[in-house]
Motif scaffolding. Structure first.
Motif, PDB file in Angstrom:
ATOM      1  N   ALA A   1      -9.941  -2.538   2.099  1.00  0.00           N
ATOM      2  CA  ALA A   1      -9.365  -2.760   0.777  1.00  0.00           C
ATOM      3  C   ALA A   1      -9.597  -4.223   0.397  1.00  0.00           C
ATOM      4  O   ALA A   1      -9.943  -5.050   1.255  1.00  0.00           O
ATOM      5  CB  ALA A   1      -7.871  -2.434   0.803  1.00  0.00           C
TER       6      ALA A   1
ATOM      7  N   VAL B   1     -12.300   0.481  -2.145  1.00  0.00           N
ATOM      8  CA  VAL B   1     -12.633   0.346  -0.727  1.00  0.00           C
ATOM      9  C   VAL B   1     -14.109  -0.007  -0.644  1.00  0.00           C
ATOM     10  O   VAL B   1     -14.956   0.677  -1.244  1.00  0.00           O
ATOM     11  CB  VAL B   1     -12.345   1.637   0.057  1.00  0.00           C
ATOM     12  CG1 VAL B   1     -12.905   1.536   1.479  1.00  0.00           C
ATOM     13  CG2 VAL B   1     -10.848   1.911   0.116  1.00  0.00           C
TER      14      VAL B   1
ATOM     15  N   HIS C   1      -6.994   1.264  -5.671  1.00  0.00           N
ATOM     16  CA  HIS C   1      -7.794   0.098  -5.292  1.00  0.00           C
ATOM     17  C   HIS C   1      -9.177   0.516  -4.803  1.00  0.00           C
ATOM     18  O   HIS C   1      -9.429   1.677  -4.468  1.00  0.00           O
ATOM     19  CB  HIS C   1      -7.083  -0.770  -4.248  1.00  0.00           C
ATOM     20  CG  HIS C   1      -6.906  -0.133  -2.902  1.00  0.00           C
ATOM     21  ND1 HIS C   1      -7.951   0.248  -2.097  1.00  0.00           N
ATOM     22  CD2 HIS C   1      -5.784   0.156  -2.188  1.00  0.00           C
ATOM     23  CE1 HIS C   1      -7.492   0.741  -0.960  1.00  0.00           C
ATOM     24  NE2 HIS C   1      -6.170   0.712  -1.004  1.00  0.00           N
TER      25      HIS C   1
ATOM     26  N   THR D   1      -3.588   5.125  -2.393  1.00  0.00           N
ATOM     27  CA  THR D   1      -3.035   4.430  -1.238  1.00  0.00           C
ATOM     28  C   THR D   1      -1.551   4.760  -1.126  1.00  0.00           C
ATOM     29  O   THR D   1      -0.795   4.551  -2.069  1.00  0.00           O
ATOM     30  CB  THR D   1      -3.262   2.899  -1.321  1.00  0.00           C
ATOM     31  OG1 THR D   1      -2.754   2.276  -0.135  1.00  0.00           O
ATOM     32  CG2 THR D   1      -2.620   2.286  -2.546  1.00  0.00           C
TER      33      THR D   1
ATOM     34  N   GLU E   1      -9.671   0.520   6.048  1.00  0.00           N
ATOM     35  CA  GLU E   1      -9.529   1.764   5.294  1.00  0.00           C
ATOM     36  C   GLU E   1     -10.419   2.908   5.788  1.00  0.00           C
ATOM     37  O   GLU E   1     -10.157   4.061   5.460  1.00  0.00           O
ATOM     38  CB  GLU E   1      -9.846   1.508   3.816  1.00  0.00           C
ATOM     39  CG  GLU E   1      -8.859   0.603   3.109  1.00  0.00           C
ATOM     40  CD  GLU E   1      -7.583   1.317   2.692  1.00  0.00           C
ATOM     41  OE1 GLU E   1      -7.571   2.557   2.692  1.00  0.00           O
ATOM     42  OE2 GLU E   1      -6.597   0.622   2.365  1.00  0.00           O
TER      43      GLU E   1
ATOM     44  N   HIS F   1       0.812  -1.217   0.000  1.00  0.00           N
ATOM     45  CA  HIS F   1       0.000   0.000   0.000  1.00  0.00           C
ATOM     46  C   HIS F   1       0.848   1.271   0.000  1.00  0.00           C
ATOM     47  O   HIS F   1       0.305   2.372   0.081  1.00  0.00           O
ATOM     48  CB  HIS F   1      -0.927   0.009   1.223  1.00  0.00           C
ATOM     49  CG  HIS F   1      -2.035  -0.986   1.150  1.00  0.00           C
ATOM     50  ND1 HIS F   1      -3.334  -0.628   0.856  1.00  0.00           N
ATOM     51  CD2 HIS F   1      -2.045  -2.333   1.317  1.00  0.00           C
ATOM     52  CE1 HIS F   1      -4.094  -1.704   0.862  1.00  0.00           C
ATOM     53  NE2 HIS F   1      -3.330  -2.752   1.134  1.00  0.00           N
TER      54      HIS F   1
END
Length: 263
Positions: free
Chosen positions: A198, A158, A156, A179, A204, A140
């Motif tokens: 994630a 969430v 990515h 991220t 997150e 990340h």
């Protein structure tokens, strides 16, 4: 109407290897002014310069910014290792008690990246020193090369809990985020509710259970081009609404109240 005064937690830097300063990124200032509608107030994170009591009397809300140094693991009962990286004890001494004071009083607080981790630790949680070293987890961290646009690019999904604060705030169960972090939540504090993950299971998005006011945090960096981003806008708008309510002397706005008004 006078804009609410938003305390933006600064980080310690040294220019040219000799000139110390406390500062914050312009993107934090722009998110607070352009989206939250607040007056930015850069807070030096050092208890020899300011106190939590003074800050609570002065500001109508706080943004806990990201930063390279990590929360010292002594604050969650662990010994430091090389994986924990650099520390900033002065910032810990301001932000951790500030989180607890804001949660108790209902004064709006929004945590971003390191601020997300600070909120978890302040409320009794622990952290993994390096997410990418865990089995099944992704890297990340911020890409080491490239432009800011490339480093802060959406990377990515969430996913939020059905019917939770973030689901209602965003109007969606899934969003795309950037991220740029190495650490992450290991054990959530007793009142820390994880509402977003994630794809690899990394926490997150959180809120503080039972907080009388706005107390949300995200592991990504929504301050990046916040005025243009459909995920960042509702987050900062709801935070700004809660800060204006506080500044007007009306007290706390509940998490669910702020979320529903902004949905």
């Amino acid at each position: 109407m006078t804009r609410p005064l938003i305390g933006i937690i600064a980080n310690h830097h040294v220019i040219d290897d000799r000139y110390p300063l406390h500062g914050t990124g312009r993107m934090n200032l722009e998110a607070v002014t352009q989206v939250a509608g607040g007056m930015p107030y850069i807070v030096p994170a050092d208890p020899t310069l300011v106190s939590v009591e003074e800050l609570m009397r002065t500001c109508d809300g706080f943004v806990l910014t990201g930063g390279r140094p990590n929360v010292h693991p002594e604050h969650y009962g662990e010994e430091p290792t090389e994986a924990h990286g650099a520390f900033d004890p002065a910032r810990d001494a301001i932000t951790l008690p500030l989180v607890r004071a804001c949660v108790e009083a209902g004064l709006p607080i929004l945590g971003l990246c390191r601020g997300f981790q600070e909120m978890n630790v302040a409320m009794g949680g622990t952290l993994h020193p390096e997410i990418r070293d865990l089995p099944g987890r992704d890297n990340h961290r911020m890409p080491p090369d490239g432009t800011l646009e490339e480093q802060f690019a959406l990377r990515h999904v969430v996913s939020f809990c059905e019917g939770g604060v973030f689901h209602k705030l965003m109007g969606a169960r899934e969003v795309m985020t950037n991220t740029l972090h190495g650490q992450g939540i290991k054990t959530p504090g007793p009142r820390v509710v994880i509402e977003g993950h994630a794809p690899d299971g990394t926490a997150e998005a959180i809120h503080i259970d039972g907080a009388p006011g706005f107390a949300l945090a995200v592991q990504w960096h929504p301050e990046w081009k916040a005025a243009e981003d459909p995920v960042s806008r509702p987050l900062f708008s709801a935070f700004g609404e809660a800060a204006r309510h506080w500044a007007a002397g009306h007290g706390p706005v509940s998490l669910r109240g702020a979320a529903l008004k902004s949905a």
